[in-house]
Design a protein around this motif. Sequence first.
Motif, PDB file in Angstrom:
ATOM      1  N   UNK A  10       0.823  -1.204   0.000  1.00 44.98           N
ATOM      2  CA  UNK A  10       0.000   0.000   0.000  1.00 44.98           C
ATOM      3  C   UNK A  10       0.867   1.268   0.000  1.00 44.98           C
ATOM      4  N   UNK A  11       2.106   1.133   0.470  1.00 48.96           N
ATOM      5  CA  UNK A  11       3.015   2.271   0.585  1.00 48.96           C
ATOM      6  C   UNK A  11       3.706   2.487  -0.765  1.00 48.96           C
ATOM      7  N   UNK A  12       3.493   3.630  -1.435  1.00 49.42           N
ATOM      8  CA  UNK A  12       4.085   3.847  -2.767  1.00 49.42           C
ATOM      9  C   UNK A  12       5.607   3.675  -2.787  1.00 49.42           C
ATOM     10  N   UNK A  13       6.292   4.213  -1.789  1.00 45.40           N
ATOM     11  CA  UNK A  13       7.747   4.077  -1.754  1.00 45.40           C
ATOM     12  C   UNK A  13       8.169   2.617  -1.652  1.00 45.40           C
ATOM     13  N   UNK A  14       7.416   1.834  -0.893  1.00 44.49           N
ATOM     14  CA  UNK A  14       7.771   0.422  -0.748  1.00 44.49           C
ATOM     15  C   UNK A  14       7.540  -0.335  -2.047  1.00 44.49           C
ATOM     16  N   UNK A  15       6.474   0.024  -2.777  1.00 42.02           N
ATOM     17  CA  UNK A  15       6.251  -0.613  -4.083  1.00 42.02           C
ATOM     18  C   UNK A  15       7.433  -0.368  -5.002  1.00 42.02           C
ATOM     19  N   UNK A  16       7.909   0.872  -5.040  1.00 44.12           N
ATOM     20  CA  UNK A  16       9.096   1.177  -5.849  1.00 44.12           C
ATOM     21  C   UNK A  16      10.281   0.327  -5.420  1.00 44.12           C
ATOM     22  N   UNK A  17      10.475   0.235  -4.106  1.00 44.63           N
ATOM     23  CA  UNK A  17      11.620  -0.498  -3.551  1.00 44.63           C
ATOM     24  C   UNK A  17      11.552  -1.981  -3.925  1.00 44.63           C
ATOM     25  N   UNK A  18      10.380  -2.582  -3.806  1.00 45.28           N
ATOM     26  CA  UNK A  18      10.223  -4.011  -4.087  1.00 45.28           C
ATOM     27  C   UNK A  18      10.506  -4.318  -5.554  1.00 45.28           C
ATOM     28  N   UNK A  19       9.981  -3.489  -6.451  1.00 43.62           N
ATOM     29  CA  UNK A  19      10.198  -3.729  -7.887  1.00 43.62           C
ATOM     30  C   UNK A  19      11.681  -3.603  -8.229  1.00 43.62           C
ATOM     31  N   UNK A  20      12.304  -2.516  -7.762  1.00 44.66           N
ATOM     32  CA  UNK A  20      13.722  -2.315  -8.041  1.00 44.66           C
ATOM     33  C   UNK A  20      14.576  -3.412  -7.453  1.00 44.66           C
ATOM     34  N   UNK A  21      14.268  -3.829  -6.212  1.00 43.17           N
ATOM     35  CA  UNK A  21      15.057  -4.864  -5.548  1.00 43.17           C
ATOM     36  C   UNK A  21      14.911  -6.209  -6.248  1.00 43.17           C
ATOM     37  N   UNK A  22      13.717  -6.518  -6.739  1.00 44.00           N
ATOM     38  CA  UNK A  22      13.516  -7.795  -7.427  1.00 44.00           C
ATOM     39  C   UNK A  22      14.366  -7.874  -8.689  1.00 44.00           C
ATOM     40  N   UNK A  23      14.346  -6.824  -9.487  1.00 44.32           N
ATOM     41  CA  UNK A  23      15.145  -6.805 -10.721  1.00 44.32           C
ATOM     42  C   UNK A  23      16.633  -6.929 -10.388  1.00 44.32           C
ATOM     43  N   UNK A  27      14.704   3.369  -8.139  1.00 41.68           N
ATOM     44  CA  UNK A  27      13.669   3.337  -7.100  1.00 41.68           C
ATOM     45  C   UNK A  27      14.066   4.199  -5.914  1.00 41.68           C
ATOM     46  N   UNK A  28      15.345   4.206  -5.575  1.00 45.29           N
ATOM     47  CA  UNK A  28      15.831   5.024  -4.463  1.00 45.29           C
ATOM     48  C   UNK A  28      15.789   6.510  -4.813  1.00 45.29           C
ATOM     49  N   UNK A  29      16.127   6.837  -6.039  1.00 42.31           N
ATOM     50  CA  UNK A  29      16.158   8.243  -6.462  1.00 42.31           C
ATOM     51  C   UNK A  29      14.757   8.836  -6.521  1.00 42.31           C
ATOM     52  N   UNK A  30      13.798   8.043  -7.010  1.00 37.17           N
ATOM     53  CA  UNK A  30      12.449   8.569  -7.241  1.00 37.17           C
ATOM     54  C   UNK A  30      11.508   8.400  -6.057  1.00 37.17           C
ATOM     55  N   UNK A  31      12.008   7.871  -4.953  1.00 35.14           N
ATOM     56  CA  UNK A  31      11.154   7.788  -3.766  1.00 35.14           C
ATOM     57  C   UNK A  31      10.774   9.180  -3.272  1.00 35.14           C
ATOM     58  N   UNK A  32       9.589   9.294  -2.700  1.00 37.99           N
ATOM     59  CA  UNK A  32       9.172  10.557  -2.085  1.00 37.99           C
ATOM     60  C   UNK A  32       9.920  10.721  -0.767  1.00 37.99           C
ATOM     61  N   UNK A  33      10.791  11.719  -0.715  1.00 40.63           N
ATOM     62  CA  UNK A  33      11.621  11.911   0.485  1.00 40.63           C
ATOM     63  C   UNK A  33      10.783  12.280   1.695  1.00 40.63           C
ATOM     64  N   UNK A  34       9.676  13.027   1.473  1.00 42.59           N
ATOM     65  CA  UNK A  34       8.854  13.456   2.603  1.00 42.59           C
ATOM     66  C   UNK A  34       8.064  12.318   3.221  1.00 42.59           C
TER      67      UNK A  34
END
Length: 234
Positions: free
Chosen positions: A6-19, A185-192
């Motif tokens: 449900x957390x957008x940043x975590x979705x980014x992280x999971x996709x990037x980490x899987x690849x 995924x790390x670069x495009x995460x929402x920092x806030x």
Amino acid sequence: MFRALEIPNYRLWVIGALVSNIGTWMQRVAQDWLVLTELTDHDAVATGITTGLQFLPVLLLGPYAGLIADRFNKRRLLILTQSFMGACALILGLLVVTGTAQLWHVYVLATMLGIGASFDAPARQAFVSEVVPGTHLANAVALNSANFNLARLAGPGVAGAVIALVGTGPAFLLNGASFLAVISSLVFMRKDALNPSKPVERAKGQVREGIAYVKNRKDLLLIFFLAGVIGTSG
């Protein structure tokens, strides 16, 4: 089951980490295959040395690397470690593709990858707690484990297909490119939306304090023991 997604940043992280994890397992298979069949005449000792050099830095540097992860911003540290490991994979791929790779090149680059992994692993594992709130943390950790094991299943199969079709060199190049996924995924995460932990101030004896803490925790000692047995003989 997928609550943390449900957390957008975590979705980014999971996709990037899987690849990236699939690429890492491709690298491990291709690296051993390169040493065993192309750079030596099925020399099992050389293959074992390659694997040992890749994981020895993790054993030696792991405690200090964990301290570094506590002292510095984990997201920035991960961008640095992922970029470093990606560069190592690309260099090896270029050496193989150009026909200039030698056994000592693999030894050196395997060691460099191990050093990068030493500083990457503690920061990566602790970073999850900064991406998701505490209510989602257990699920996020479980999904991370599933992510890693899925990559461990898929990576060697992909590596075999790539090696059979185009050779070991492109397998390394693909792994190097796969690091772009997790870096992006790390670069495009929402920092806030991140919850960075407070950096630990520099002081003497912090690694010794960590070791002493573990010694006094029987539950942690049991986990260390089980991980050691499985990692050594499994």
